[in-house]
Design a protein around this motif. Structure first.
Motif, PDB file in Angstrom:
ATOM      1  N   LEU A   1      12.199  43.621   9.541  1.00 47.83           N
ATOM      2  CA  LEU A   1      13.171  42.896  10.361  1.00 47.83           C
ATOM      3  C   LEU A   1      14.478  42.681   9.593  1.00 47.83           C
ATOM      4  O   LEU A   1      15.567  42.920  10.122  1.00 47.83           O
ATOM      5  N   GLN A   2      14.363  42.230   8.350  1.00 48.83           N
ATOM      6  CA  GLN A   2      15.562  41.964   7.555  1.00 48.83           C
ATOM      7  C   GLN A   2      16.299  43.256   7.228  1.00 48.83           C
ATOM      8  O   GLN A   2      17.531  43.299   7.229  1.00 48.83           O
ATOM      9  N   PHE A   3      15.536  44.311   6.959  1.00 50.94           N
ATOM     10  CA  PHE A   3      16.166  45.606   6.670  1.00 50.94           C
ATOM     11  C   PHE A   3      16.909  46.118   7.896  1.00 50.94           C
ATOM     12  O   PHE A   3      18.052  46.582   7.815  1.00 50.94           O
ATOM     13  N   ASP A   4      16.263  46.029   9.065  1.00 54.67           N
ATOM     14  CA  ASP A   4      16.879  46.523  10.305  1.00 54.67           C
ATOM     15  C   ASP A   4      18.122  45.724  10.670  1.00 54.67           C
ATOM     16  O   ASP A   4      19.139  46.298  11.090  1.00 54.67           O
ATOM     17  N   LEU A   5      18.055  44.397  10.534  1.00 56.85           N
ATOM     18  CA  LEU A   5      19.137  43.533  10.981  1.00 56.85           C
ATOM     19  C   LEU A   5      20.244  43.366   9.945  1.00 56.85           C
ATOM     20  O   LEU A   5      21.355  42.954  10.281  1.00 56.85           O
ATOM     21  N   GLY A   6      19.935  43.649   8.690  1.00 56.20           N
ATOM     22  CA  GLY A   6      20.947  43.530   7.647  1.00 56.20           C
ATOM     23  C   GLY A   6      21.269  42.098   7.268  1.00 56.20           C
ATOM     24  O   GLY A   6      22.327  41.817   6.700  1.00 56.20           O
ATOM     25  N   GLU A   7      20.368  41.162   7.600  1.00 59.68           N
ATOM     26  CA  GLU A   7      20.565  39.776   7.214  1.00 59.68           C
ATOM     27  C   GLU A   7      19.217  39.106   7.000  1.00 59.68           C
ATOM     28  O   GLU A   7      18.179  39.610   7.432  1.00 59.68           O
ATOM     29  N   GLY A   8      19.237  37.966   6.297  1.00 59.80           N
ATOM     30  CA  GLY A   8      18.001  37.263   6.000  1.00 59.80           C
ATOM     31  C   GLY A   8      17.921  36.888   4.531  1.00 59.80           C
ATOM     32  O   GLY A   8      18.791  37.254   3.727  1.00 59.80           O
TER      33      GLY A   8
ATOM     34  N   ALA B   1      19.463  60.148   7.351  1.00 60.88           N
ATOM     35  CA  ALA B   1      20.190  59.902   8.594  1.00 60.88           C
ATOM     36  C   ALA B   1      21.515  59.193   8.316  1.00 60.88           C
ATOM     37  O   ALA B   1      22.536  59.482   8.962  1.00 60.88           O
ATOM     38  N   THR B   2      21.512  58.278   7.349  1.00 62.25           N
ATOM     39  CA  THR B   2      22.752  57.591   6.991  1.00 62.25           C
ATOM     40  C   THR B   2      23.806  58.586   6.532  1.00 62.25           C
ATOM     41  O   THR B   2      24.986  58.478   6.883  1.00 62.25           O
ATOM     42  N   GLY B   3      23.388  59.585   5.762  1.00 60.37           N
ATOM     43  CA  GLY B   3      24.322  60.628   5.315  1.00 60.37           C
ATOM     44  C   GLY B   3      24.880  61.419   6.481  1.00 60.37           C
ATOM     45  O   GLY B   3      26.068  61.769   6.496  1.00 60.37           O
ATOM     46  N   MET B   4      24.037  61.709   7.480  1.00 56.13           N
ATOM     47  CA  MET B   4      24.499  62.438   8.663  1.00 56.13           C
ATOM     48  C   MET B   4      25.492  61.608   9.460  1.00 56.13           C
ATOM     49  O   MET B   4      26.526  62.120   9.927  1.00 56.13           O
ATOM     50  N   VAL B   5      25.203  60.304   9.626  1.00 59.12           N
ATOM     51  CA  VAL B   5      26.112  59.426  10.371  1.00 59.12           C
ATOM     52  C   VAL B   5      27.434  59.282   9.628  1.00 59.12           C
ATOM     53  O   VAL B   5      28.503  59.253  10.235  1.00 59.12           O
ATOM     54  N   LEU B   6      27.374  59.229   8.303  1.00 51.66           N
ATOM     55  CA  LEU B   6      28.594  59.162   7.499  1.00 51.66           C
ATOM     56  C   LEU B   6      29.476  60.373   7.783  1.00 51.66           C
ATOM     57  O   LEU B   6      30.693  60.245   7.978  1.00 51.66           O
ATOM     58  N   ALA B   7      28.867  61.567   7.821  1.00 51.17           N
ATOM     59  CA  ALA B   7      29.626  62.792   8.087  1.00 51.17           C
ATOM     60  C   ALA B   7      30.169  62.810   9.513  1.00 51.17           C
ATOM     61  O   ALA B   7      31.293  63.271   9.771  1.00 51.17           O
ATOM     62  N   GLN B   8      29.380  62.299  10.466  1.00 49.60           N
ATOM     63  CA  GLN B   8      29.798  62.298  11.866  1.00 49.60           C
ATOM     64  C   GLN B   8      30.943  61.326  12.127  1.00 49.60           C
ATOM     65  O   GLN B   8      31.885  61.644  12.856  1.00 49.60           O
ATOM     66  N   SER B   9      30.848  60.149  11.529  1.00 45.37           N
ATOM     67  CA  SER B   9      31.796  59.083  11.853  1.00 45.37           C
ATOM     68  C   SER B   9      32.973  58.995  10.889  1.00 45.37           C
ATOM     69  O   SER B   9      33.995  58.373  11.203  1.00 45.37           O
ATOM     70  N   GLY B  10      32.830  59.602   9.710  1.00 46.42           N
ATOM     71  CA  GLY B  10      33.909  59.546   8.732  1.00 46.42           C
ATOM     72  C   GLY B  10      34.068  58.176   8.097  1.00 46.42           C
ATOM     73  O   GLY B  10      35.125  57.836   7.578  1.00 46.42           O
ATOM     74  N   THR B  11      32.990  57.365   8.133  1.00 46.36           N
ATOM     75  CA  THR B  11      33.041  56.024   7.563  1.00 46.36           C
ATOM     76  C   THR B  11      32.436  56.023   6.167  1.00 46.36           C
ATOM     77  O   THR B  11      32.127  57.076   5.611  1.00 46.36           O
ATOM     78  N   SER B  12      32.248  54.832   5.621  1.00 42.45           N
ATOM     79  CA  SER B  12      31.576  54.687   4.334  1.00 42.45           C
ATOM     80  C   SER B  12      30.069  54.674   4.546  1.00 42.45           C
ATOM     81  O   SER B  12      29.594  54.570   5.684  1.00 42.45           O
ATOM     82  N   VAL B  13      29.317  54.747   3.454  1.00 47.52           N
ATOM     83  CA  VAL B  13      27.854  54.692   3.546  1.00 47.52           C
ATOM     84  C   VAL B  13      27.417  53.368   4.164  1.00 47.52           C
ATOM     85  O   VAL B  13      26.552  53.325   5.040  1.00 47.52           O
ATOM     86  N   ALA B  14      28.037  52.266   3.711  1.00 51.95           N
ATOM     87  CA  ALA B  14      27.676  50.949   4.238  1.00 51.95           C
ATOM     88  C   ALA B  14      27.949  50.857   5.733  1.00 51.95           C
ATOM     89  O   ALA B  14      27.139  50.327   6.498  1.00 51.95           O
TER      90      ALA B  14
ATOM     91  N   ARG C   1      14.097  52.793  11.737  1.00 51.04           N
ATOM     92  CA  ARG C   1      13.421  54.059  11.500  1.00 51.04           C
ATOM     93  C   ARG C   1      13.462  54.944  12.749  1.00 51.04           C
ATOM     94  O   ARG C   1      13.679  56.155  12.656  1.00 51.04           O
ATOM     95  N   GLU C   2      13.265  54.349  13.936  1.00 50.46           N
ATOM     96  CA  GLU C   2      13.334  55.121  15.182  1.00 50.46           C
ATOM     97  C   GLU C   2      14.738  55.656  15.411  1.00 50.46           C
ATOM     98  O   GLU C   2      14.921  56.793  15.876  1.00 50.46           O
ATOM     99  N   THR C   3      15.735  54.851  15.085  1.00 46.95           N
ATOM    100  CA  THR C   3      17.120  55.285  15.227  1.00 46.95           C
ATOM    101  C   THR C   3      17.427  56.440  14.282  1.00 46.95           C
ATOM    102  O   THR C   3      18.084  57.417  14.652  1.00 46.95           O
ATOM    103  N   ALA C   4      16.939  56.331  13.040  1.00 46.81           N
ATOM    104  CA  ALA C   4      17.149  57.399  12.063  1.00 46.81           C
ATOM    105  C   ALA C   4      16.494  58.692  12.532  1.00 46.81           C
ATOM    106  O   ALA C   4      17.069  59.782  12.389  1.00 46.81           O
ATOM    107  N   ASP C   5      15.293  58.589  13.090  1.00 53.58           N
ATOM    108  CA  ASP C   5      14.602  59.783  13.590  1.00 53.58           C
ATOM    109  C   ASP C   5      15.425  60.464  14.681  1.00 53.58           C
ATOM    110  O   ASP C   5      15.508  61.702  14.729  1.00 53.58           O
ATOM    111  N   ALA C   6      16.042  59.657  15.556  1.00 55.44           N
ATOM    112  CA  ALA C   6      16.871  60.222  16.633  1.00 55.44           C
ATOM    113  C   ALA C   6      18.079  60.952  16.059  1.00 55.44           C
ATOM    114  O   ALA C   6      18.471  62.013  16.562  1.00 55.44           O
ATOM    115  N   VAL C   7      18.670  60.409  14.999  1.00 58.23           N
ATOM    116  CA  VAL C   7      19.804  61.067  14.349  1.00 58.23           C
ATOM    117  C   VAL C   7      19.371  62.393  13.736  1.00 58.23           C
ATOM    118  O   VAL C   7      20.033  63.426  13.909  1.00 58.23           O
ATOM    119  N   LEU C   8      18.247  62.379  13.039  1.00 53.92           N
ATOM    120  CA  LEU C   8      17.752  63.590  12.384  1.00 53.92           C
ATOM    121  C   LEU C   8      17.362  64.666  13.391  1.00 53.92           C
ATOM    122  O   LEU C   8      17.502  65.862  13.129  1.00 53.92           O
TER     123      LEU C   8
END
Length: 208
Positions: free
Chosen positions: A31-38, A151-164, A182-189
Motif C-alpha cells: 500500500l505504501q509503495f503504491d501510494l508513495g506515502e506512509g 516499466a518506470t524506464g519505459m514511462v520515462l522514455a514515453q513521457s520525457g520526465t524524470s525517474v521520480a 504491479r498491475e499498472t507496470a504489467d500493462a506498461v510492459l
C-alpha cells in the motif's frame, strides 16, 4: 507485534520487499509503495523511527490517502524503524499490531537493536547478490519488483520526465483505477498502457 516486513531502498533492487511475516505485513508495505506515502517513507527521509500507536490518529504526520486506505485493513498500529549502516540508508523494518497501543521504552530499545542487526544482515545479503554463491531465493526476493523498475524506464522514455515523475505517473494511474502498481507496470510492459503525449502516438487514442 502481529507481523513484520523488511523493505530495501537503493541500489539494483530499489524499493523492494525482501520478506514479510504474513499477508497483512506484505499488504501494508505494498500500500505504501503504491501510494508513495506512509510511515515507511517518513522513516526513510528522517532516518528516525516512526511510531503510530493508533492508525486512526496519525498526528503529527500527514498521509491522507494512506491513512484512509489502512483503515480497510486489520492493522491498528504501525512502528517503522529505518535500516541504516553508517551513511547508508538500506531500507526499513515495518512492524504492525492488530490492536492500538504504544511501545514501551524497553520495547523501542529492543526494536532499535534488532533493526541495526537486520541492517547488517541485509547489507551482507545485498553484497552477495552478484556472487556465484548467492542463494537463488534471496536473489529472487531482492529483484521482486524488477518489472516495476523496467516499466518506470519505459514511462520515462514515453513521457520525457524524470525517474521520480515517471513512477509518480504510474502510481497516480494505479490509484485512479483501483489497481496495484504491479498491475499498472504489467500493462506498461505489455504495451496496453502508454504515457506518451497523445500527439506523439502513431494513431493511438488517449491514455489506455
Amino acid at each position: 507485534m502481529s507481523g513484520a516486513a523488511v523493505s530495501m531502498f537503493g541500489g539494483a533492487a530499489s524499493e523492494t520487499l525482501v520478506c514479510a511475516s504474513d499477508k497483512l505485513a506484505a499488504r501494508l508495505d505494498e500500500l505504501q509503495f503504491d501510494l508513495g506515502e506512509g510511515p515507511r517513507w517518513e522513516a526513510r527521509h528522517t532516518r528516525l523511527p516512526v511510531l503510530v500507536p493508533d492508525v486512526r490518529d496519525a498526528h503529527p504526520y500527514s498521509w491522507p490517502v494512506f491513512s484512509k486506505a489502512i483503515l480497510e485493513t486489520e492493522a491498528a498500529a504501525l512502528f517503522v524503524f529505518p535500516l541504516t549502516v553508517g551513511a547508508l540508508d538500506l531500507g526499513v523494518v515495518e512492524l504492525h499490531h492488530t490492536k492500538p497501543g504504544s511501545l514501551s521504552e524497553a520495547d523501542r530499545a529492543t526494536a532499535s537493536v534488532l533493526a541495526a542487526q537486520t541492517a547488517w544482515h541485509l547489507l551482507r545479503r545485498v553484497l552477495l547478490v552478484n556472487s556465484p554463491d548467492t542463494d537463488p531465493a534471496v536473489e529472487t526476493a531482492l529483484l521482486s519488483r524488477r518489472e516495476i523498475h523496467q516499466a518506470t524506464g519505459m514511462v520515462l522514455a514515453q513521457s520525457g520526465t524524470s525517474v521520480a515523475d515517471a513512477l509518480l505517473l504510474m502510481r497516480a494511474h494505479a490509484f485512479a483505477n483501483a489497481l496495484s502498481l504491479r498491475e499498472t507496470a504489467d500493462a506498461v510492459l505489455q504495451g496496453s498502457l502508454n504515457f506518451a503525449p497523445q500527439n506523439d502516438r502513431d494513431g493511438n487514442r488517449g491514455l489506455q
